[in-house]
Every structure is written in structure tokens, then in C-alpha cells.
Design an enzyme around this catalytic site. Structure first.
Site, PDB file in Angstrom:
ATOM      1  N   GLU A 162      26.404 110.083  19.245  1.00  0.00           N
ATOM      2  CA  GLU A 162      25.003 109.789  19.558  1.00  0.00           C
ATOM      3  C   GLU A 162      24.807 109.609  21.057  1.00  0.00           C
ATOM      4  O   GLU A 162      25.071 108.528  21.600  1.00  0.00           O
ATOM      5  CB  GLU A 162      24.552 108.498  18.851  1.00  0.00           C
ATOM      6  CG  GLU A 162      24.424 108.626  17.348  1.00  0.00           C
ATOM      7  CD  GLU A 162      23.994 107.332  16.671  1.00  0.00           C
ATOM      8  OE1 GLU A 162      24.004 106.257  17.326  1.00  0.00           O
ATOM      9  OE2 GLU A 162      23.652 107.392  15.471  1.00  0.00           O
ATOM     10  N   GLU A 249      25.415 111.188   9.982  1.00  0.00           N
ATOM     11  CA  GLU A 249      25.345 109.730   9.796  1.00  0.00           C
ATOM     12  C   GLU A 249      23.929 109.337   9.397  1.00  0.00           C
ATOM     13  O   GLU A 249      22.970 109.783  10.010  1.00  0.00           O
ATOM     14  CB  GLU A 249      25.736 109.030  11.111  1.00  0.00           C
ATOM     15  CG  GLU A 249      25.703 107.517  11.012  1.00  0.00           C
ATOM     16  CD  GLU A 249      26.052 106.831  12.345  1.00  0.00           C
ATOM     17  OE1 GLU A 249      26.981 107.274  13.044  1.00  0.00           O
ATOM     18  OE2 GLU A 249      25.354 105.850  12.666  1.00  0.00           O
TER      19      GLU A 249
END
Ligand code: MG
Length: 330
Positions: A162, A249
Site C-alpha cells: 500500500e 487485502e
């Protein structure tokens, strides 16, 4: 009957019976069913052009809750949770691969080796929020992974978990291109998932300037309690522009990993992912005191968890995984 002429005939019949029995055997694992994956347009396809949607679990940051990175736990996730994919979230910093490369890589390898044995897919995730500061580490790590596992259809590379609020064009895309080039030296074809800015939400930004090359997907992450229709709208824009998304995710909770389980919202997300054939991994296999971690504190590192040891989010996700598995093999 002359036995000299009938023997070859009998042998032929036995041979054909055996070979047809082998051909007729149903695939029993996801990798037997789909084999080497590839991306066409916005979709992941299997070897026989089947549309593929994988579903499974992500492990937690490897440096903090690494105890579940073992073969027995993977076996349990395959047999009891029916995961068709698991994600090894290898921490980089702090105190992860950046300072303890051998230790963290070994954890990943335990998961990958067992996933290969069990015939499921496995995401190798460079779990980091500032991977542009660790380009050399990423290249070293993925070069080793691609050399070791590039010939296995099981493996999917996720090169940047991320990114924070940084530029796609100036930061994330150049990083991704460099790491992809390294992987492709050793593995020409397995899927590579790129992170997208703003905690892997700005997939629409990546869609304006995608990376050249084949079998490249883009990470979309969401937490059902925080990310609502507006994130689906952004993702739809990216799909319209032709990106293949992979939800490496997601959580059923709020974005901090805690709070309530948002059942209505997660149903909306599941429906949307099904409609678009988007694969997904739930965060997380962990016994941390937060509602997105599926296990109660102290749950065995080897699997074998009783119902009492699985928290509400885990029960919801496990039911979804069982359903997806049934659909895959019906
Ligand atoms: Mg390959």
C-alpha cells in the site's frame, strides 16, 4: 483364440482404460483446475480459458505475527477454510526484511512451499507503505523468489502492498516498472500485482497511465466499514479503462482493522467482486485483539481452530470461502 495375438489386444484395452480413467479424473485442487494463470483485459483466465476468481486469507505482518507462517496452518486453511489462495504479507520495515532478510524470507518460503504442495495459489506480498525507499531490497527479494518459484503456476507477486498518498506517475509506477523488469528476467509470465496510491485505492489514477507488459494486475484494498460506494465507483472507472484488479487485502471492519463487522457493506462488496470476477484475500490470519483478525488470542499457530476460537469476522469470511470453493468445483 491364439494367445500370441490376443495379448497385445488385451494390453491395448488395459492401456486405454487406464488412460481414460486418468483423463476423466476431476481436478481436486485449484491449481490442478486452472494451472498457469494469465490476464486478458480485466479478467484472470486459467489454462483452458476459464474465468478465475480466487478467494482466501492473508496472513498478518510477518515480523509481528509470524507464528502462523507454517505448513500446518496452510494445510488447515486449505482443508478447513477452503482457501484457493493465501497471501504471505512479508513485512519490510520496521524490523522486517529491511533488517532481517533471511528470517523474513524463510517465513514466506514456508507458506509458498506448502501452498505449492497443496495445489493452491499464493501471493508473495512486499508488505510496505514506502517501498520506493526499498527498491534494492525489493529487487533482491523478488529476484530470489522468481528464480526459485517462477516455474510454479501457484505464485503471484505483489510488489508493493500500500503506497501512501504519493504520485502514481512519479513514484509508484517507476518503482513498479523496475521491480517488474527484475522479476521478468527469471519469470516471464506469472501474475504481478502492483500497489496503487492512497493505500491501494486510487486504481482510477493508475488506469490513466497503466504499465506496459503482460499479466499485470492492480491492487484494490478496501475495509467495508470505511470504504463504501464511492470506492466502488473509482474501481468501476479503472475497470472501464481496462485494468485487471486484484483485492489482495480487504477487511469486513473499519480501515484501522477494528470496530464492528459491516455485514451489509461486505455483502455489497462480495456481490461487486463476483460480478467482476475479482479475486480476494481477507485480512487477516492473526490472534490480535482487533475485530479484523479472525482468531481469538492464543489460537494455535498450527490451525485446528474450534468455532469458539474464530471471531465474527472470521466466521463470515469462512462461510464465504466455503461457498466460493463449492462454486469453483461444482
Ligand atoms: Mg512462470
Amino acid at each position: 483364440m491364439n494367445t500370441n495375438t490376443s495379448r497385445p489386444l488385451i494390453l491395448c484395452i488395459v492401456f486405454f482404460m487406464l488412460s481414460s480413467a486418468l483423463i476423466a479424473r476431476e481436478p481436486i485442487t485449484p491449481v490442478e483446475k486452472y494451472g498457469q494463470l494469465r490476464i486478458e483485459g480485466t479478467t484472470i483466465l486459467g489454462e483452458n480459458n476459464e474465468v478465475v476468481q480466487l478467494a482466501g486469507m492473508s496472513f498478518f505482518w510477518s515480523q509481528w505475527i509470524g507464528k502462523y507462517y507454517n505448513a500446518s496452518c496452510v494445510d488447515w486453511l486449505v482443508n478447513d477454510w477452503k482457501c484457493s489462495v493465501v497471501r504471505a504479507a512479508m513485512a519490510v520495515a520496521p524490523d522486517g526484511y529491511s533488517t532481517k532478510p533471511e528470517r523474513e524470507r524463510r517465513k514466506v518460503e514456508k507458506v509458498v512451499d506448502e501452498a505449492i504442495k497443496q495445489g493452491i495459489y499464493v501471493v508473495i506480498d512486499f508488505h510496505e507503505h514506502r517501498a520506493e525507499n526499498f527498491v534494492e531490497e525489493a529487487k533482491t527479494f523478488f529476484s530470489a523468489m522468481a528464480q526459485k518459484y517462477g516455474n510454479y503456476p501457484n505464485v503471484i507477486y505483489e510488489i508493493y502492498n500500500e503506497p501512501l498518498k504519493v504520485s502514481w506517475n512519479k513514484v509508484v509506477k517507476p518503482y513498479s516498472e523496475e521491480v517488474i523488469k527484475t522479476i521478468r528476467q527469471y519469470d516471464p509470465d506469472n501474475i504481478i500485482v502492483c500497489g496503487t496510491p492512497n493505500w491501494s485505492q486510487d486504481v482510477d489514477e493508475a488506469a490513466l497511465d497503466p504499465i506496459e507488459g503482460s499479466n499485470i494486475a492492480y491492487a484494490l484494498h478496501f475495509y467495508a466499514g470505511t470504504h463504501k460506494e464511492w470506492l466502488i465507483e473509482k474501481a468501476d472507472k479503472a475497470i472501464e479503462k481496462g485494468l485487471c484488479l486484484f483485492v489482495t487485502e480487504y477487511g469486513t471492519t473499519e480501515a484501522n482493522g477494528d470496530g464492528a463487522v459491516y455485514e451489509k457493506e461486505i455483502r455489497m462488496w462480495y456481490d461487486w467482486m463476483d460480478k467482476n470476477h475479482i479475486s480476494h484475500c481477507n485480512w487477516s490470519i492473526a490472534d490480535k485483539k482487533e475485530s479484523s483478525a479472525v482468531l481469538v488470542p492464543g489460537a494455535s499457530r498450527k490451525g485446528g481452530w474450534s468455532e469458539k476460537q474464530i471471531k465474527p469476522s472470521g466466521k463470515l469470511v469462512q462461510a464465504e470461502l466455503l461457498k466460493k470453493h463449492e462454486e469453483m468445483f461444482k
